[in-house]
Design an enzyme around this catalytic site. Structure first.
Site, short mmCIF file in Angstrom:
data_model
loop_
_atom_site.label_atom_id
_atom_site.label_comp_id
_atom_site.label_asym_id
_atom_site.label_seq_id
_atom_site.Cartn_x
_atom_site.Cartn_y
_atom_site.Cartn_z
CG HIS A 45 -3.42 -5.14 3.21
ND1 HIS A 45 -2.95 -4.29 2.23
CD2 HIS A 45 -3.67 -6.31 2.57
CE1 HIS A 45 -2.92 -4.91 1.07
NE2 HIS A 45 -3.36 -6.15 1.25
CG ASP A 61 -1.64 -1.34 1.38
OD1 ASP A 61 -2.52 -1.61 0.57
OD2 ASP A 61 -1.28 -2.11 2.28
P1 NAD Z 1 -2.02 -18.59 -4.51
O1 NAD Z 1 -3.36 -19.22 -4.39
O2 NAD Z 1 -1.36 -18.50 -5.84
O3 NAD Z 1 -1.00 -19.33 -3.54
C1 NAD Z 1 -1.33 -19.66 -2.24
C2 NAD Z 1 -0.57 -20.92 -1.93
O4 NAD Z 1 -0.74 -21.18 -0.55
C3 NAD Z 1 -1.08 -22.14 -2.68
O5 NAD Z 1 0.00 -22.76 -3.37
C4 NAD Z 1 -1.65 -23.03 -1.59
O6 NAD Z 1 -1.48 -24.42 -1.85
C5 NAD Z 1 -0.83 -22.57 -0.40
N1 NAD Z 1 -1.43 -22.86 0.90
C6 NAD Z 1 -2.74 -22.86 1.24
N2 NAD Z 1 -2.88 -23.21 2.52
C7 NAD Z 1 -1.64 -23.43 3.01
C8 NAD Z 1 -1.13 -23.83 4.26
N3 NAD Z 1 -1.95 -24.11 5.29
N4 NAD Z 1 0.20 -23.96 4.40
C9 NAD Z 1 1.03 -23.72 3.39
N5 NAD Z 1 0.62 -23.33 2.16
C10 NAD Z 1 -0.71 -23.19 1.98
O7 NAD Z 1 -2.15 -17.13 -3.82
P2 NAD Z 1 -1.14 -15.91 -3.94
O8 NAD Z 1 -1.52 -15.07 -5.11
O9 NAD Z 1 0.26 -16.40 -3.82
O10 NAD Z 1 -1.57 -15.07 -2.64
C11 NAD Z 1 -1.30 -15.56 -1.36
C12 NAD Z 1 -1.93 -14.66 -0.29
O11 NAD Z 1 -1.35 -13.35 -0.32
C13 NAD Z 1 -3.44 -14.42 -0.44
O12 NAD Z 1 -4.03 -14.43 0.83
C14 NAD Z 1 -3.51 -13.01 -1.01
O13 NAD Z 1 -4.76 -12.41 -0.73
C15 NAD Z 1 -2.39 -12.37 -0.23
N6 NAD Z 1 -1.87 -11.09 -0.75
C16 NAD Z 1 -1.53 -10.17 0.20
C17 NAD Z 1 -0.99 -8.96 -0.21
C18 NAD Z 1 -0.61 -7.92 0.81
O14 NAD Z 1 -0.20 -6.81 0.42
N7 NAD Z 1 -0.69 -8.16 2.11
C19 NAD Z 1 -0.80 -8.70 -1.56
C20 NAD Z 1 -1.15 -9.69 -2.50
C21 NAD Z 1 -1.69 -10.90 -2.07
C1 LMR Z 2 -3.59 -6.58 -2.63
O1 LMR Z 2 -3.69 -5.55 -1.96
O2 LMR Z 2 -3.27 -6.57 -3.83
C2 LMR Z 2 -3.82 -7.92 -1.95
O3 LMR Z 2 -4.21 -7.73 -0.64
C3 LMR Z 2 -4.70 -8.81 -2.70
C4 LMR Z 2 -6.15 -8.41 -2.57
O4 LMR Z 2 -6.97 -9.29 -2.25
O5 LMR Z 2 -6.44 -7.24 -2.77
#
Ligand code: NAD
Ligand code: LMR
Length: 336
Positions: A188, A160
């Site tokens: 967030h 952010d």
């Molecule tokens: P994705 O679905 O591509 O990957 C998630 C992975 O986590 C999968 O491979 C899945 O098998 C694995 N997983 C699920 N449960 C698990 C567990 N108990 N232990 C270990 N691994 C596990 O998703 P992504 O695009 O990589 O996003 C991951 C997370 O990050 C999501 O929650 C998304 O919303 C979040 N995210 C946060 C931000 C932020 O700024 N905070 C930004 C982008 C995405």
């Molecule tokens: C983001 O800010 O891009 C992540 O938290 C993914 C989402 O769900 O918005």
């Protein structure tokens, strides 16, 4: 050469995992002189993807990569871990809010926090990326207690922060590194408050630079209220709509910068991170809340003493209220 740092990445077979692994192994996170040992935690369904990434890591022959191990058992993956990136979670799809993921993801972060408490290194630090990141960090920290102090857990709002800097740099035709002092307050989520009250561009207050460009102070305030704040706060949803899935490379980049600054220091500069509140700015103690922070290489410290005017305070309070609601919802699920 320094002893390798064990870095555990959960969800390593997912999209963000794939964007993280190679940069961490190349030295982008801890610097060129700090070798790493990677531990990849996945659930059984994600294991093949993680194995594939491990094969590719081998094919990169990174000099600072001193081993890659995979596991679907948190107690194995976090054993001796010094830095944990908790990414694995269910991402939201179109039309969902991050809070919709609370129940789905609460069950992941409790056991992982407990495993960190039981087997990680004494000086472990963990950043939660998986959403809802602030409340997942709260759950993980509570589950790691009393073995790991709660303030070793943080959640990612650096994305952010970077989004805010990117929007200002574009609007003011400036270089991103000329923009200083931006702050993300709160959750967030779409309630977050991206704040430029103390920000400067090339040493000039951002509000003055905007007024100069947009034709006056009123126009600058209107742009901040109507364009900048909603754009930054809802950028995640915009990315989901345009890409069809949530942000990946920018999220991995932010996570790397978050850990790098926490471990190596910000050199006096301010950034944003969600940290366990000690009551700063009236936030209930224990909530994981985004603040402007600095680091001297030994964890993030909240920048204190900033003034928030009435409108800023109301925006921040709304986001803190949402965090309180998430905490209460998790309590009602019996997770905390
Ligand atoms: P994705 O679905 O591509 O990957 C998630 C992975 O986590 C999968 O491979 C899945 O098998 C694995 N997983 C699920 N449960 C698990 C567990 N108990 N232990 C270990 N691994 C596990 O998703 P992504 O695009 O990589 O996003 C991951 C997370 O990050 C999501 O929650 C998304 O919303 C979040 N995210 C946060 C931000 C932020 O700024 N905070 C930004 C982008 C995405
Ligand atoms: C983001 O800010 O891009 C992540 O938290 C993914 C989402 O769900 O918005």
């Amino acid at each position: 050469m320094a002893a390798p740092t064990t870095v555990t990445i959960t969800g390593a077979g997912g999209q963000i995992g794939y964007a993280l692994l190679f940069r961490i192994a190349a030295g982008d996170m801890l610097g060129p002189g700090r070798p790493v040992r990677l531990r990849l935690l996945e659930i059984p369904q994600g294991m093949r993807a993680a194995e594939g990434a491990a094969l590719e890591l081998q094919d990169c022959a990174f000099p600072m990569l001193h081993g890659v191990e995979l596991s679907d058992d948190p107690r194995v993956a976090f054993d001796g871990c010094g830095i944990a990136l908790l990414v694995g979670a269910r991402p939201r799809g179109p039309g969902m809010e991050r809070a919709d993921l609370l129940a789905a993801n609460a069950g992941i972060f409790g056991p992982q926090g407990a495993a960190i408490g039981a087997v990680a290194a004494d000086d472990v630090r963990a950043v939660v990326v998986g959403n809802p990141a602030n409340t997942n960090a709260l759950i993980a920290a509570a589950s790691a207690a009393p073995d790991v102090p709660a303030d070793r857990f943080t959640a990612l709002t650096r994305l952010d922060h970077n989004r805010a800097v990117g929007q200002l740099a574009q609007a003011l035709d400036a270089r991103p590194d000329d923009v200083r002092g931006v702050a993300i307050w709160g959750n967030h989520s779409a309630t977050q408050f991206p704040d430029v009250a103390h920000a400067t561009v090339g040493g000039v207050p951002v509000i003055d630079a905007l007024a100069e460009r947009l034709g006056g102070h009123e126009a600058a305030v209107a742009w901040l209220d109507d364009v900048f704040i909603p754009r930054v706060a809802k950028r995640g949803a915009e990315i989901i709509e345009v890409r069809g899935s949530s942000s990946v490379a920018s999220a991995a980049n932010a996570a790397i910068e978050h850990v790098r600054d926490e471990q190596l220091g910000t050199g006096g500069a301010t950034t944003s991170a969600a940290v366990v509140s000690r009551g700063e700015y009236g936030v209930p103690e224990g909530l994981v809340c985004s603040y402007p922070v600095t680091s001297d290489g030994d964890g993030y410290r909240v920048v204190e003493g900033l003034t928030l005017d009435r409108r800023a305070h109301a925006r921040f309070a709304a986001s803190v209220d949402e965090l309180v609601g998430e905490r209460d919802a998790v309590r009602a699920l019996g997770v905390l």
